[in-house]
Enzyme design. Structure first.
Site, PDB file in Angstrom:
ATOM      1  CD  GLU A  76     -10.920  -7.179   4.000  1.00 15.39           C
ATOM      2  OE1 GLU A  76     -12.058  -7.078   4.194  1.00 15.39           O
ATOM      3  OE2 GLU A  76      -9.801  -7.507   3.828  1.00 15.39           O
ATOM      4  CB  CYS A 112     -11.041  -7.470   0.899  1.00 14.84           C
ATOM      5  SG  CYS A 112      -9.499  -9.046   0.756  1.00 14.84           S
ATOM      6  CE  LYS A 121     -14.709  -8.490   1.685  1.00 12.54           C
ATOM      7  NZ  LYS A 121     -13.702  -8.525   2.767  1.00 12.54           N
TER       8      LYS A 121
END
Length: 290
Positions: A40, A149, A112
């Protein structure tokens, strides 16, 4: 499928960090990697440790970054999973994974969806929640279920990717410890992180790849000491079997062979998707059931 995981630290500036990444990618190509996965926000420091409007400038090169990594994918003839700071408009930014095909063309991107807001992980200050949904990215190697994540803690995200045909789940990640936490707390956090993703592999009958950074990065605001990123990048197979686990401090480029036919067989042996009682799952769309 030969998958390369590149686990690395921040090398004090963007240029040196990218140069190291490209060295690893060339190494991966020499070892016949087909799919290369980066961690990331791999180009820069993990800037979300503090709320500082100057860090938005890191997204100004988003289009240049797209062109650069496109060329890297083309030169090395790999499918490449990147993680970039996307500037969509003034005041509108995303934490975005961009996937490139072997010829350098854009295969797709994922913004995300779940954005954390914790001490030293102030991502809500920087990133708008994703609006592209949970859509697998079609590539020459198959459909990639790319998540990022904080998404890794949510079984709903992994399940939807699986239901839409993802053949592998990939999590670019930036997570670590605070040095002030005791040994036992650190181990609990690491175990939880590993086990939740391992469960996604088992529940969906899919291999899971997670790529995390390493190294200590100081909190420049001085509020906290900083984050020691815990590495432990891994690959689990479709039954949760460990195919690879990195250590918590060293940079590496690791090639892992994933038997995709075995993943198909696992779903035949354990047909979880067949036995789902979808007519009783409506409550999952509610925030809480009082």
């Amino acid at each position: 499928m030969k998958v390369a995981l590149i686990q690395q630290k921040f090398h004090q500036n963007k240029k040196d960090t990218i140069n190291k990444t490209c060295e690893f990618i060339k190494q991966a190509k020499k070892e016949n990697a087909e799919l290369v996965c980066l961690q990331e926000l791999h180009q820069t420091q993990y800037f979300c440790q503090s709320e500082n409007v100057d860090f938005f400038d890191l997204a100004n090169d988003y289009e240049k970054d797209i062109n650069f990594w496109s060329e890297v994918a083309r030169e090395n003839e790999i499918v490449l999973v990147t993680s970039l700071f996307e500037k969509r408009s003034a005041g509108l930014y995303h934490n975005t994974s961009v996937v490139f095909e072997k010829d350098g063309k854009l295969a797709g991107k994922y913004r995300k969806m779940h954005i954390p807001d914790d001490p030293c992980f102030y991502e809500k200050f920087y990133f708008t929640q994703g609006d592209l949904g949970f859509e697998p990215i079609k590539t020459s190697l198959g459909k990639l279920g790319v998540l990022v994540c904080w998404d890794q803690w949510y079984p709903e995200a992994a399940r939807i990717m699986a239901l839409k045909g993802a053949q592998i789940l990939i999590y670019p990640t930036a997570i670590g410890w605070f040095d002030k936490d005791d040994k036992e707390e650190k181990q609990r956090q690491l175990n939880a992180w590993i086990n939740i993703q391992r469960a996604h592999a088992i529940a969906n009958g899919l291999p899971v790849v997670s790529i995390n950074r390493v190294g200590f990065e100081k909190d420049e605001s001085g509020v906290e000491d900083g984050i020691r990123f815990w590495g432990n990048s891994f690959v689990f197979g479709a039954q949760g079997e460990e195919l690879f686990m990195a250590d918590n401090e060293n940079e590496l480029c690791k090639i892992v062979d994933i038997n995709m036919q075995r993943c198909e067989n696992v779903r035949r042996w354990w047909p979880f998707l067949r036995d789902r009682r979808i007519e009783f799952y409506n409550d999952l769309t509610k925030r809480f059931i009082d």
